[in-house]
Scaffold this motif. Structure first.
Motif, PDB file in Angstrom:
ATOM      1  N   SER A 118      24.990  -8.963  -3.836  1.00  0.00           N
ATOM      2  CA  SER A 118      24.346 -10.195  -4.316  1.00  0.00           C
ATOM      3  C   SER A 118      23.027  -9.933  -5.037  1.00  0.00           C
ATOM      4  N   GLY A 119      22.646  -8.647  -5.140  1.00  0.00           N
ATOM      5  CA  GLY A 119      21.449  -8.304  -5.906  1.00  0.00           C
ATOM      6  C   GLY A 119      20.227  -7.955  -5.092  1.00  0.00           C
ATOM      7  N   GLN A 120      20.366  -7.900  -3.763  1.00  0.00           N
ATOM      8  CA  GLN A 120      19.231  -7.560  -2.916  1.00  0.00           C
ATOM      9  C   GLN A 120      19.138  -6.050  -2.694  1.00  0.00           C
ATOM     10  N   ARG A 121      17.977  -5.628  -2.190  1.00  0.00           N
ATOM     11  CA  ARG A 121      17.813  -4.268  -1.705  1.00  0.00           C
ATOM     12  C   ARG A 121      17.828  -4.308  -0.181  1.00  0.00           C
ATOM     13  N   VAL A 122      18.391  -3.294   0.431  1.00  0.00           N
ATOM     14  CA  VAL A 122      18.572  -3.311   1.883  1.00  0.00           C
ATOM     15  C   VAL A 122      18.074  -2.004   2.489  1.00  0.00           C
ATOM     16  N   PHE A 123      17.191  -2.142   3.466  1.00  0.00           N
ATOM     17  CA  PHE A 123      16.736  -0.983   4.230  1.00  0.00           C
ATOM     18  C   PHE A 123      16.800  -1.359   5.704  1.00  0.00           C
ATOM     19  N   GLY A 124      17.531  -0.564   6.495  1.00  0.00           N
ATOM     20  CA  GLY A 124      17.681  -0.848   7.916  1.00  0.00           C
ATOM     21  C   GLY A 124      16.337  -0.933   8.620  1.00  0.00           C
ATOM     22  N   ASP A 125      16.334  -1.560   9.800  1.00  0.00           N
ATOM     23  CA  ASP A 125      15.082  -1.768  10.533  1.00  0.00           C
ATOM     24  C   ASP A 125      14.327  -0.464  10.763  1.00  0.00           C
ATOM     25  N   ALA A 126      15.058   0.604  11.084  1.00  0.00           N
ATOM     26  CA  ALA A 126      14.408   1.890  11.351  1.00  0.00           C
ATOM     27  C   ALA A 126      13.737   2.434  10.094  1.00  0.00           C
ATOM     28  N   ILE A 127      14.282   2.073   8.927  1.00  0.00           N
ATOM     29  CA  ILE A 127      13.718   2.539   7.659  1.00  0.00           C
ATOM     30  C   ILE A 127      12.533   1.670   7.264  1.00  0.00           C
ATOM     31  N   VAL A 128      12.715   0.353   7.368  1.00  0.00           N
ATOM     32  CA  VAL A 128      11.638  -0.580   6.981  1.00  0.00           C
ATOM     33  C   VAL A 128      10.361  -0.288   7.749  1.00  0.00           C
ATOM     34  N   SER A 129      10.506   0.052   9.032  1.00  0.00           N
ATOM     35  CA  SER A 129       9.324   0.302   9.852  1.00  0.00           C
ATOM     36  C   SER A 129       8.535   1.516   9.376  1.00  0.00           C
ATOM     37  N   LYS A 130       9.186   2.409   8.643  1.00  0.00           N
ATOM     38  CA  LYS A 130       8.517   3.612   8.155  1.00  0.00           C
ATOM     39  C   LYS A 130       7.813   3.397   6.813  1.00  0.00           C
ATOM     40  N   ILE A 131       8.294   2.440   6.017  1.00  0.00           N
ATOM     41  CA  ILE A 131       7.820   2.314   4.642  1.00  0.00           C
ATOM     42  C   ILE A 131       6.308   2.108   4.536  1.00  0.00           C
ATOM     43  N   PRO A 132       5.700   1.200   5.319  1.00  0.00           N
ATOM     44  CA  PRO A 132       4.247   1.031   5.173  1.00  0.00           C
ATOM     45  C   PRO A 132       3.457   2.315   5.384  1.00  0.00           C
ATOM     46  N   SER A 133       3.846   3.116   6.398  1.00  0.00           N
ATOM     47  CA  SER A 133       3.103   4.351   6.648  1.00  0.00           C
ATOM     48  C   SER A 133       3.303   5.351   5.520  1.00  0.00           C
ATOM     49  N   LEU A 134       4.471   5.317   4.884  1.00  0.00           N
ATOM     50  CA  LEU A 134       4.717   6.219   3.762  1.00  0.00           C
ATOM     51  C   LEU A 134       3.919   5.807   2.539  1.00  0.00           C
ATOM     52  N   MET A 135       3.611   4.513   2.456  1.00  0.00           N
ATOM     53  CA  MET A 135       2.901   4.000   1.301  1.00  0.00           C
ATOM     54  C   MET A 135       1.390   4.146   1.408  1.00  0.00           C
ATOM     55  N   LYS A 136       0.876   4.401   2.604  1.00  0.00           N
ATOM     56  CA  LYS A 136      -0.567   4.447   2.782  1.00  0.00           C
ATOM     57  C   LYS A 136      -1.189   5.577   1.963  1.00  0.00           C
ATOM     58  N   GLN A 137      -2.287   5.281   1.336  1.00  0.00           N
ATOM     59  CA  GLN A 137      -2.918   6.271   0.488  1.00  0.00           C
ATOM     60  C   GLN A 137      -3.775   7.238   1.281  1.00  0.00           C
ATOM     61  N   LYS A 138      -3.822   8.469   0.809  1.00  0.00           N
ATOM     62  CA  LYS A 138      -4.684   9.480   1.411  1.00  0.00           C
ATOM     63  C   LYS A 138      -6.004   9.573   0.652  1.00  0.00           C
ATOM     64  N   GLU A 139      -5.975   9.238  -0.611  1.00  0.00           N
ATOM     65  CA  GLU A 139      -7.196   9.174  -1.406  1.00  0.00           C
ATOM     66  C   GLU A 139      -6.993   8.110  -2.462  1.00  0.00           C
ATOM     67  N   GLN A 140      -8.058   7.620  -3.026  1.00  0.00           N
ATOM     68  CA  GLN A 140      -7.954   6.511  -3.962  1.00  0.00           C
ATOM     69  C   GLN A 140      -7.261   6.960  -5.251  1.00  0.00           C
ATOM     70  N   PRO A 141      -6.116   6.362  -5.578  1.00  0.00           N
ATOM     71  CA  PRO A 141      -5.432   6.726  -6.815  1.00  0.00           C
ATOM     72  C   PRO A 141      -6.146   6.127  -8.022  1.00  0.00           C
ATOM     73  N   ASN A 142      -5.818   6.609  -9.196  1.00  0.00           N
ATOM     74  CA  ASN A 142      -6.443   6.131 -10.421  1.00  0.00           C
ATOM     75  C   ASN A 142      -5.494   5.155 -11.123  1.00  0.00           C
ATOM     76  N   PHE A 143      -5.859   3.880 -11.091  1.00  0.00           N
ATOM     77  CA  PHE A 143      -5.041   2.846 -11.716  1.00  0.00           C
ATOM     78  C   PHE A 143      -5.642   2.360 -13.036  1.00  0.00           C
ATOM     79  N   SER A 144      -6.674   3.015 -13.517  1.00  0.00           N
ATOM     80  CA  SER A 144      -7.435   2.483 -14.649  1.00  0.00           C
ATOM     81  C   SER A 144      -6.566   2.264 -15.887  1.00  0.00           C
ATOM     82  N   ARG A 145      -5.580   3.120 -16.103  1.00  0.00           N
ATOM     83  CA  ARG A 145      -4.779   3.005 -17.322  1.00  0.00           C
ATOM     84  C   ARG A 145      -3.859   1.774 -17.318  1.00  0.00           C
ATOM     85  N   PHE A 146      -3.723   1.139 -16.145  1.00  0.00           N
ATOM     86  CA  PHE A 146      -2.846  -0.028 -16.063  1.00  0.00           C
ATOM     87  C   PHE A 146      -3.589  -1.349 -16.277  1.00  0.00           C
TER      88      PHE A 146
END
Length: 206
Positions: A118-146
């Motif tokens: 139907s057009g959705q993306r699906v990540f099981g509960d065990a996967i979803v719980s990991k995504i925020p920690s994987l996304m956390k930054q270790k140092e400030q990225p450079n977004f200036s070009r955007f």
């Protein structure tokens, strides 16, 4: 809904076929046992969804997905694996897979296929719980070009950490409507389709 199953364990493949076809809306149009077969069978059968393992001898599921999405960016590929390895999750997100669920959660496979169809993306509960920690930054990225404002960057970070519009509104002292408007503007500015792509965008800048 026509589904192609690819798994290097033939017993798993046949079991999956039985599970899926117990639902009258699902038809298994083919079964493969390697990444190379996934590419060949997908091009031959043109299924609605490719349900594929990741770790396989020779060409992996990740490698096959890169090839298929390179040929057809609209291909719907759902990973089904026993591994919740962080690197696999990040790579599945990065290359544009429609989902990543664990074989252990067999009861969720058919609902996941229907969601992807139907057009959705699906990540099981065990996967979803990991995504925020994987996304956390270790140092400030450079977004200036955007050419993003500080407020837009704040909202992107909140989205990447799995926050809902309501939570973002509370955290940044905004209304939910304002948050929705910001997210729509950000998606348009970055030429992204949805929140998942926005989270992937943020992670890729780290």
């Amino acid at each position: 809904m026509n589904v192609l199953i690819v798994d290097d364990d033939r017993l798993v493949s046949s079991s999956l076929k039985t599970i899926l076809e117990a639902d009258s809306t699902v038809h298994v149009s083919g079964i493969g046992n390697s990444g190379a077969e996934a590419v060949a069978l997908y091009n031959e059968l043109n299924p609605d969804i490719l349900l594929m393992d990741i770790r396989m001898d020779g060409m992996t599921g990740i490698e096959a997905t890169k090839i298929l999405l390179g040929e057809n960016s609209e291909a719907k590929i759902l990973f089904l694996t026993t591994f919740s390895d962080d690197d696999y999750i990040v790579e599945a997100l990065r290359i544009g897979a429609k989902g990543y669920i664990l074989k252990q959660n067999f009861e969720s496979i058919v609902p996941a296929l229907k969601a992807v169809f139907s057009g959705q993306r699906v990540f099981g509960d065990a996967i979803v719980s990991k995504i925020p920690s994987l996304m956390k930054q270790k140092e400030q990225p450079n977004f200036s070009r955007f050419k993003l404002s500080e407020r837009e960057l704040s909202i992107i970070k909140q989205v990447a950490n799995g926050k809902s519009n309501r939570e973002i509104a509370q955290n940044l002292f905004l209304s939910e409507g304002t948050v929705r408007n910001y997210i729509s503007t950000i998606l348009e500015k970055l030429a992204l389709r949805d929140r998942t792509q926005l989270a992937i965008f943020y992670y890729k800048q780290l």
